[in-house]
Design a protein around this motif. Structure first.
Motif, PDB file in Angstrom:
ATOM      1  N   GLU A   1     -12.950   6.076  11.160  1.00 25.09           N
ATOM      2  CA  GLU A   1     -12.266   6.964  10.222  1.00 25.09           C
ATOM      3  C   GLU A   1     -11.266   6.182   9.368  1.00 25.09           C
ATOM      4  OE1 GLU A   1     -10.570  10.043  12.624  1.00 25.09           O
ATOM      5  OE2 GLU A   1     -12.541  10.811  13.229  1.00 25.09           O
ATOM      6  N   MET A   2     -10.636   5.184   9.956  1.00 25.70           N
ATOM      7  CA  MET A   2      -9.647   4.391   9.225  1.00 25.70           C
ATOM      8  C   MET A   2     -10.301   3.450   8.216  1.00 25.70           C
ATOM      9  SD  MET A   2      -6.648   5.364  10.038  1.00 25.70           S
ATOM     10  CE  MET A   2      -7.310   7.013  10.153  1.00 25.70           C
TER      11      MET A   2
ATOM     12  N   HIS B   1      -9.912   4.779   4.785  1.00 29.92           N
ATOM     13  CA  HIS B   1      -8.536   5.118   4.415  1.00 29.92           C
ATOM     14  C   HIS B   1      -8.222   4.570   3.027  1.00 29.92           C
ATOM     15  CE1 HIS B   1      -4.150   5.398   4.704  1.00 29.92           C
ATOM     16  NE2 HIS B   1      -4.366   6.291   5.658  1.00 29.92           N
ATOM     17  N   ASP B   2      -7.334   5.250   2.311  1.00 26.50           N
ATOM     18  CA  ASP B   2      -6.959   4.834   0.955  1.00 26.50           C
ATOM     19  C   ASP B   2      -6.194   3.510   0.936  1.00 26.50           C
ATOM     20  OD1 ASP B   2      -8.104   7.127  -0.075  1.00 26.50           O
ATOM     21  OD2 ASP B   2      -6.227   8.266  -0.012  1.00 26.50           O
ATOM     22  N   ASP B   3      -5.415   3.263   1.944  1.00 29.02           N
ATOM     23  CA  ASP B   3      -4.590   2.060   2.001  1.00 29.02           C
ATOM     24  C   ASP B   3      -5.437   0.846   2.382  1.00 29.02           C
ATOM     25  OD1 ASP B   3      -2.624   0.174   2.248  1.00 29.02           O
ATOM     26  OD2 ASP B   3      -1.414   1.299   3.692  1.00 29.02           O
TER      27      ASP B   3
ATOM     28  N   VAL C   1      -4.708  -0.768   5.802  1.00 32.71           N
ATOM     29  CA  VAL C   1      -5.281  -0.036   6.935  1.00 32.71           C
ATOM     30  C   VAL C   1      -6.752  -0.390   7.078  1.00 32.71           C
ATOM     31  CG1 VAL C   1      -5.854   2.245   7.844  1.00 32.71           C
ATOM     32  CG2 VAL C   1      -3.622   1.857   6.785  1.00 32.71           C
ATOM     33  N   ARG C   2      -7.480  -0.381   5.962  1.00 36.52           N
ATOM     34  CA  ARG C   2      -8.910  -0.701   6.007  1.00 36.52           C
ATOM     35  C   ARG C   2      -9.138  -2.110   6.528  1.00 36.52           C
ATOM     36  NH1 ARG C   2      -9.372   1.605   0.548  1.00 36.52           N
ATOM     37  NH2 ARG C   2      -9.486  -0.545  -0.135  1.00 36.52           N
TER      38      ARG C   2
END
Length: 71
Positions: free
Chosen positions: A23-24, A27-29, A32-33
């Motif tokens: 799920e991460m 992620h938009d950031d 995080v990705r």
């Protein structure tokens, strides 16, 4: 029945972590990705280290049993 370990709890934890990491990945950031790859690599390293340590422990146990029979 005896001598086997039940890893159900650990398996559930690992699947939950992998699902969360998946799920991460979307992620938009960017940080995080990119952290997802690092986390997966670290988990794999820890698994391999755990296997290595178990082997070493088994070897030491065998040696100590052999030595205790001698004395």
């Amino acid at each position: 029945m005896f001598g086997t370990t039940d890893n159900t709890y650990n398996d559930i934890r690992e699947r939950s972590l992998m699902q969360w990491l998946s799920e991460m990945e979307v992620h938009d950031d960017v940080a995080v990705r990119c952290g997802v790859r690092l986390a997966r690599e670290y988990m794999e390293y820890l698994k391999e280290e755990n296997i290595k340590l178990k082997r070493e422990c088994d070897l030491k146990d065998k040696y100590l049993k052999k030595m205790s029979k001698r004395g």
